[in-house]
Design a protein around this motif. Structure first.
Motif, short mmCIF file in Angstrom:
data_model
loop_
_atom_site.label_atom_id
_atom_site.label_comp_id
_atom_site.label_asym_id
_atom_site.label_seq_id
_atom_site.Cartn_x
_atom_site.Cartn_y
_atom_site.Cartn_z
N ALA A 199 0.82 -1.21 0.00
CA ALA A 199 0.00 0.00 0.00
C ALA A 199 0.85 1.26 0.00
CB ALA A 199 -0.94 0.00 1.20
N GLU A 200 2.12 1.17 0.36
CA GLU A 200 3.00 2.34 0.36
C GLU A 200 3.37 2.79 -1.05
OE1 GLU A 200 6.39 1.95 2.90
OE2 GLU A 200 5.24 1.01 4.52
N GLY A 201 3.23 1.90 -2.03
CA GLY A 201 3.53 2.27 -3.41
C GLY A 201 4.94 1.88 -3.81
N ILE A 202 5.20 1.86 -5.12
CA ILE A 202 6.45 1.34 -5.65
C ILE A 202 7.66 2.18 -5.22
CG2 ILE A 202 6.15 2.55 -7.85
CD1 ILE A 202 7.92 -0.86 -7.17
N ASP A 203 7.52 3.49 -5.12
CA ASP A 203 8.66 4.32 -4.73
C ASP A 203 9.16 3.93 -3.34
OD1 ASP A 203 9.01 6.49 -6.91
OD2 ASP A 203 6.87 6.48 -6.54
N SER A 204 8.24 3.73 -2.42
CA SER A 204 8.62 3.34 -1.07
C SER A 204 9.14 1.91 -1.04
CB SER A 204 7.43 3.49 -0.13
OG SER A 204 7.77 3.14 1.19
N VAL A 205 8.49 1.02 -1.79
CA VAL A 205 8.91 -0.38 -1.81
C VAL A 205 10.36 -0.50 -2.27
CG1 VAL A 205 8.55 -2.59 -3.00
CG2 VAL A 205 6.60 -1.34 -2.07
N LEU A 206 10.78 0.31 -3.23
CA LEU A 206 12.15 0.24 -3.74
C LEU A 206 13.18 0.62 -2.68
CD1 LEU A 206 11.73 1.70 -7.35
CD2 LEU A 206 12.26 -0.66 -6.72
N THR A 207 12.78 1.34 -1.65
CA THR A 207 13.71 1.67 -0.56
C THR A 207 13.70 0.61 0.54
OG1 THR A 207 12.11 2.92 0.78
CG2 THR A 207 13.23 4.11 -0.97
N LYS A 208 12.81 -0.39 0.40
CA LYS A 208 12.66 -1.41 1.44
C LYS A 208 12.70 -2.81 0.84
CE LYS A 208 9.71 1.73 4.14
NZ LYS A 208 8.38 1.95 4.73
N LEU A 209 13.55 -3.00 -0.15
CA LEU A 209 13.60 -4.29 -0.83
C LEU A 209 13.99 -5.42 0.11
CD1 LEU A 209 15.20 -3.22 -4.23
CD2 LEU A 209 12.88 -4.09 -3.88
N ASP A 210 14.69 -5.10 1.19
CA ASP A 210 15.06 -6.14 2.15
C ASP A 210 13.84 -6.70 2.88
OD1 ASP A 210 14.83 -3.57 3.33
OD2 ASP A 210 15.84 -4.28 5.13
N LYS A 211 12.74 -5.97 2.85
CA LYS A 211 11.50 -6.42 3.50
C LYS A 211 10.57 -7.16 2.53
CE LYS A 211 11.62 -2.54 6.77
NZ LYS A 211 12.16 -3.36 7.88
N VAL A 212 10.93 -7.17 1.26
CA VAL A 212 10.11 -7.81 0.24
C VAL A 212 10.42 -9.31 0.21
CG1 VAL A 212 9.73 -7.96 -2.26
CG2 VAL A 212 9.96 -5.72 -1.16
N PRO A 213 9.41 -10.17 0.08
CA PRO A 213 9.67 -11.60 -0.05
C PRO A 213 10.68 -11.89 -1.15
CG PRO A 213 7.32 -11.22 0.24
CD PRO A 213 7.95 -9.86 0.08
N ALA A 214 11.54 -12.86 -0.92
CA ALA A 214 12.65 -13.13 -1.83
C ALA A 214 12.20 -13.36 -3.26
CB ALA A 214 13.45 -14.34 -1.32
N LEU A 273 9.84 -12.03 -4.86
CA LEU A 273 9.38 -10.81 -5.52
C LEU A 273 10.46 -9.73 -5.58
CD1 LEU A 273 5.82 -10.52 -3.93
CD2 LEU A 273 6.40 -11.27 -6.24
N ARG A 274 11.56 -9.96 -4.89
CA ARG A 274 12.58 -8.92 -4.79
C ARG A 274 13.17 -8.56 -6.15
NH1 ARG A 274 16.08 -10.82 -0.28
NH2 ARG A 274 14.08 -10.73 0.80
N GLY A 275 13.52 -9.58 -6.95
CA GLY A 275 14.07 -9.33 -8.28
C GLY A 275 13.10 -8.64 -9.20
N PRO A 276 11.87 -9.16 -9.35
CA PRO A 276 10.89 -8.49 -10.22
C PRO A 276 10.62 -7.05 -9.83
CG PRO A 276 10.17 -10.72 -9.74
CD PRO A 276 11.38 -10.47 -8.88
N LEU A 277 10.52 -6.76 -8.54
CA LEU A 277 10.23 -5.39 -8.12
C LEU A 277 11.44 -4.49 -8.30
CD1 LEU A 277 7.96 -6.03 -5.03
CD2 LEU A 277 7.33 -4.83 -7.12
N ARG A 278 12.61 -5.02 -8.05
CA ARG A 278 13.82 -4.21 -8.25
C ARG A 278 13.99 -3.86 -9.72
NH1 ARG A 278 18.98 -4.88 -4.95
NH2 ARG A 278 20.24 -3.13 -5.70
N ASN A 279 13.82 -4.85 -10.59
CA ASN A 279 14.09 -4.63 -12.01
C ASN A 279 12.94 -3.91 -12.71
OD1 ASN A 279 16.58 -5.96 -11.79
ND2 ASN A 279 15.62 -7.95 -12.09
N ALA A 280 11.72 -4.45 -12.60
CA ALA A 280 10.59 -3.82 -13.27
C ALA A 280 10.18 -2.54 -12.58
CB ALA A 280 9.40 -4.79 -13.33
N GLY A 281 10.15 -2.55 -11.25
CA GLY A 281 9.80 -1.34 -10.50
C GLY A 281 10.81 -0.24 -10.71
N GLY A 282 12.09 -0.60 -10.70
CA GLY A 282 13.12 0.40 -10.99
C GLY A 282 12.99 0.94 -12.40
#
Length: 241
Positions: A84-99, A101-110
């Motif tokens: 719910a925090e949104g992609i900008d916030s999620v990108l600063t908290k990738l260590d809290k993202v399930p393993a 999903l970490r790659g997809p969010l880092r690459n596609a979200g970035g």
């Protein structure tokens, strides 16, 4: 009669204190949309060609948008509050993202947020040198605009593989200081707390290869002719607030 009705309703409800008649669902993250360029696909000619802009925006950025939405939907199932925090916030908290999903969010979200910035800091009929507070900050950090540009161009020309070169405001020590760096793939300085990119150059081959082929230095030099320093200044002011 109303009181008797409430008593009768109460007799029908379970007495388990953990029971709630209405399940409170966490808010799902808003679905991202492909940001518009803000100008026509051929508007940056001759420096960046129409064919490249169409493939870059309608192909690559649209792909990042769809993949980010898919990954965020899965994150909403695993961690609704974080999603719910949104992609900008999620990108600063990738260590809290399930393993998973970490790659997809880092690459596609970035890729999603980087390209949204990239389109905005370019515009037809721009280029030249910055003015005002952002020029003062550049001169303070690098000694002169020419020294800044030489350092930026050096990082861009020397970047091996795919990635970006950035001018960003670093507030980790309080007062914002402008710095340059390169990042691999779709990483961004914004993944680290206190760092806000205000200018970025896409150095993936899809950003220039249709026109410039292997002449990356020519693409880098041509790109300065479309830099929208007014938008860079706006971003710097926001980062400094």
């Amino acid at each position: 009669m109303f009181g008797l009705a409430l008593i009768a309703l109460g007799a029908l409800l379970p007495t388990d204190p953990g029971f709630f008649p209405i399940e409170m669902a966490a808010a799902a993250p808003a679905e991202l949309t492909l940001p518009p360029l803000g100008y026509d696909y051929d508007a940056l000619e001759p420096h960046i060609d129409e064919a490249t802009m169409r493939v870059h925006h309608l192909g690559h950025h649209a792909g990042y948008t769809a993949k980010t939405n898919a990954a965020m939907a899965k994150l909403a199932e695993a961690d609704p509050a974080l999603a719910a925090e949104g992609i900008d916030s999620v990108l600063t908290k990738l260590d809290k993202v399930p393993a998973a999903l970490r790659g997809p969010l880092r690459n596609a979200g970035g890729g999603y947020v980087n390209h949204a910035l990239f389109w905005s800091i370019m515009a037809p009929g721009k280029g030249g040198k910055p003015e005002g507070a952002v020029l003062t900050a550049i001169e303070s950090a690098f000694g002169s605009y020419d020294a800044f540009k030489a350092e930026f161009d050096g990082l861009a020309g020397g970047l091996f593989g795919s990635g970006w070169v950035w001018l960003y405001a670093d507030k980790t020590s309080g007062t914002p200081v402008l710095k340059v760096c390169s990042t691999p793939n779709q990483d961004t300085p914004a993944m680290e707390a206190g760092k806000t990119p205000i200018l970025g150059l896409d150095l993936w081959e899809h950003a220039f290869y249709l026109r410039y082929q292997n002449k990356k230095a020519s693409y880098i030099e041509a790109w300065w002719n479309v830099v929208n320093w007014e938008e860079v200044a706006r971003r710097f002011a926001a980062a400094s607030a």
